[in-house]
Design a protein around this motif. Structure first.
Motif, PDB file in Angstrom:
ATOM      1  N   ASP A  23       0.784  -1.186  -0.007  1.00 58.24           N
ATOM      2  CA  ASP A  23      -0.124   0.007   0.044  1.00 58.24           C
ATOM      3  C   ASP A  23       0.854   1.240   0.105  1.00 58.24           C
ATOM      4  O   ASP A  23       1.927   1.268   0.455  1.00 58.24           O
ATOM      5  N   ASP A  24       0.400   2.374  -0.477  1.00 55.45           N
ATOM      6  CA  ASP A  24       1.132   3.715  -0.325  1.00 55.45           C
ATOM      7  C   ASP A  24       2.358   3.575  -0.982  1.00 55.45           C
ATOM      8  O   ASP A  24       3.318   4.186  -0.595  1.00 55.45           O
ATOM      9  N   GLU A  71      -4.170   4.776  -6.169  1.00 52.45           N
ATOM     10  CA  GLU A  71      -5.338   5.325  -5.351  1.00 52.45           C
ATOM     11  C   GLU A  71      -5.556   6.919  -5.354  1.00 52.45           C
ATOM     12  O   GLU A  71      -4.751   7.588  -5.655  1.00 52.45           O
TER      13      GLU A  71
HETATM   14 MG    MG Z   1      -3.213   3.358   0.491  1.00 51.81          MG
END
Ligand code: MG
Ligand code: C2E
Ligand code: MG
Ligand code: MG
Length: 288
Positions: free
Chosen positions: A176-177, A233
């Motif tokens: 993620d990220d 995202e």
């Molecule tokens: Mg994220």
């Protein structure tokens, strides 16, 4: 305000800091028993596959409504729950609820659940995950666990072992990220991830900063070469979506397409998509 202390030292006294510490303390206290009192709920944010214009997945996002403090952002309460250990029972509940919701979705749809570093380091993580799957009847392949890259550095061997164990029971893992932490490209080969989630900060910049286009393009190509899928995202504008299509990113998530919503609305979205459009399953029309 500065105060003179004993030997000519200057101490800075910040009332704002005290307030922050006090709020943190109060939130920590309010969090005790919050799960049992039913103060938490999940929202689900759809993730769309670009090639088919269909809902591929939904990310479960935790919400806390405290009777005393009102809605508290996960950005604020999750670090507190990590500190006092409550993230372990809360995280187990999130997983249960998310798997149960996903078990009612069309068979191609997966659910993404955020995993805290504290959970990643618990002894019985795989057992807990396997139980949530069994209780809900959701096939392991339809669950992906999202981990942020900052987590992994503390203890590389242990992180690799935990992720590998999850993969071994067929659960997918997502980084993620991506791009925000102290990421080194070598992590991509060290850790077993099936999906890379490109951080919102790059997506935000896509319209105005050619360097961001180059970065996103490179991330997508690199991921593809390493056999990973990519999700972007925080997509908020048609121009960003356009650019992501051009870079052949696999999937997108953001307010432009859908906001986090209650489980019932997600179910309705799946049902609507299934009757409305050409391809069987969950085709929907994306803007742009
Ligand atoms: Mg994220
Ligand atoms: P995340 O995993 O990176 O989740 C994406 C965040 O971006 C969510 O914030 C989502 O609501 C928000 N978002 C989605 N699309 C857009 C957009 O187009 N624009 C903008 N500005 N934001 C967008 P949220 O729900 O406030 O969650 C914040 C973070 O809290 C999450 O970041 C995740 O790290 C953590 N979190 C949320 N739920 C859980 C959970 O169940 N367990 C754990 N351990 N962490 C969670
Ligand atoms: Mg996430
Ligand atoms: Mg992010």
């Amino acid at each position: 305000r500065a105060k003179e202390s004993g030997r000519g030292q200057v101490l800075f006294y910040e009332p704002v800091m005290d307030e922050k510490i006090e709020r943190r303390r109060q939130l920590a206290a309010a969090m005790n028993g919050a799960l049992e009192r039913g103060e938490f709920h999940l929202l689900f944010q759809p993730i769309f596959r670009l090639a088919q214009n269909s809902i591929a997945s939904c990310e479960a996002l935790l919400r806390w409504h405290s009777p005393q403090f009102g809605p508290v952002s996960p950005a604020e309460f999750i670090p507190i729950a990590e500190e006092n250990g409550l993230i372990v029972p809360i995280g187990a509940w999130v997983l249960e609820q998310a798997c149960q919701a996903a078990s009612t979705w069309p068979s191609g749809a997966t659910v993404a659940v955020n995993l805290s570093p504290v959970q990643l380091r618990t002894e019985n993580l795989t057992v807990m995950v396997a139980r949530a799957l069994k209780d809900s009847g959701l096939p392991a392949k339809r669950l992906t666990l999202e981990v942020t890259e900052t987590v992994l550095l503390d203890d590389v061997e242990r992180s690799v072992a935990a992720l590998t164990a999850l993969n071994a029971i067929d659960v997918c893992t997502t980084l993620d990220d991506f791009g925000t932490g102290y990421s080194s490209l070598s992590y991509l080969t060290q850790f077993p991830f099936q999906t890379l989630k490109i951080d919102r900060s790059f997506v935000m910049d896509l319209e105005h900063n050619p360097a961001s286009i180059a970065i996103v393009q490179t991330i997508v190509e690199l991921a593809a070469k390493l056999g990973m899928r990519t999700v972007a995202e925080g997509v908020e504008t048609p121009a960003q979506l356009d650019q992501l299509r051009r870079t052949r990113c696999d999937a997108v998530q953001g307010y432009l397409l859908a906001k986090p919503m209650p489980a019932a609305e997600v179910a309705a979205l799946f049902a609507e998509a299934a009757i409305g459009e050409r391809s069987p399953g969950q085709a929907v029309r994306l803007p742009g």
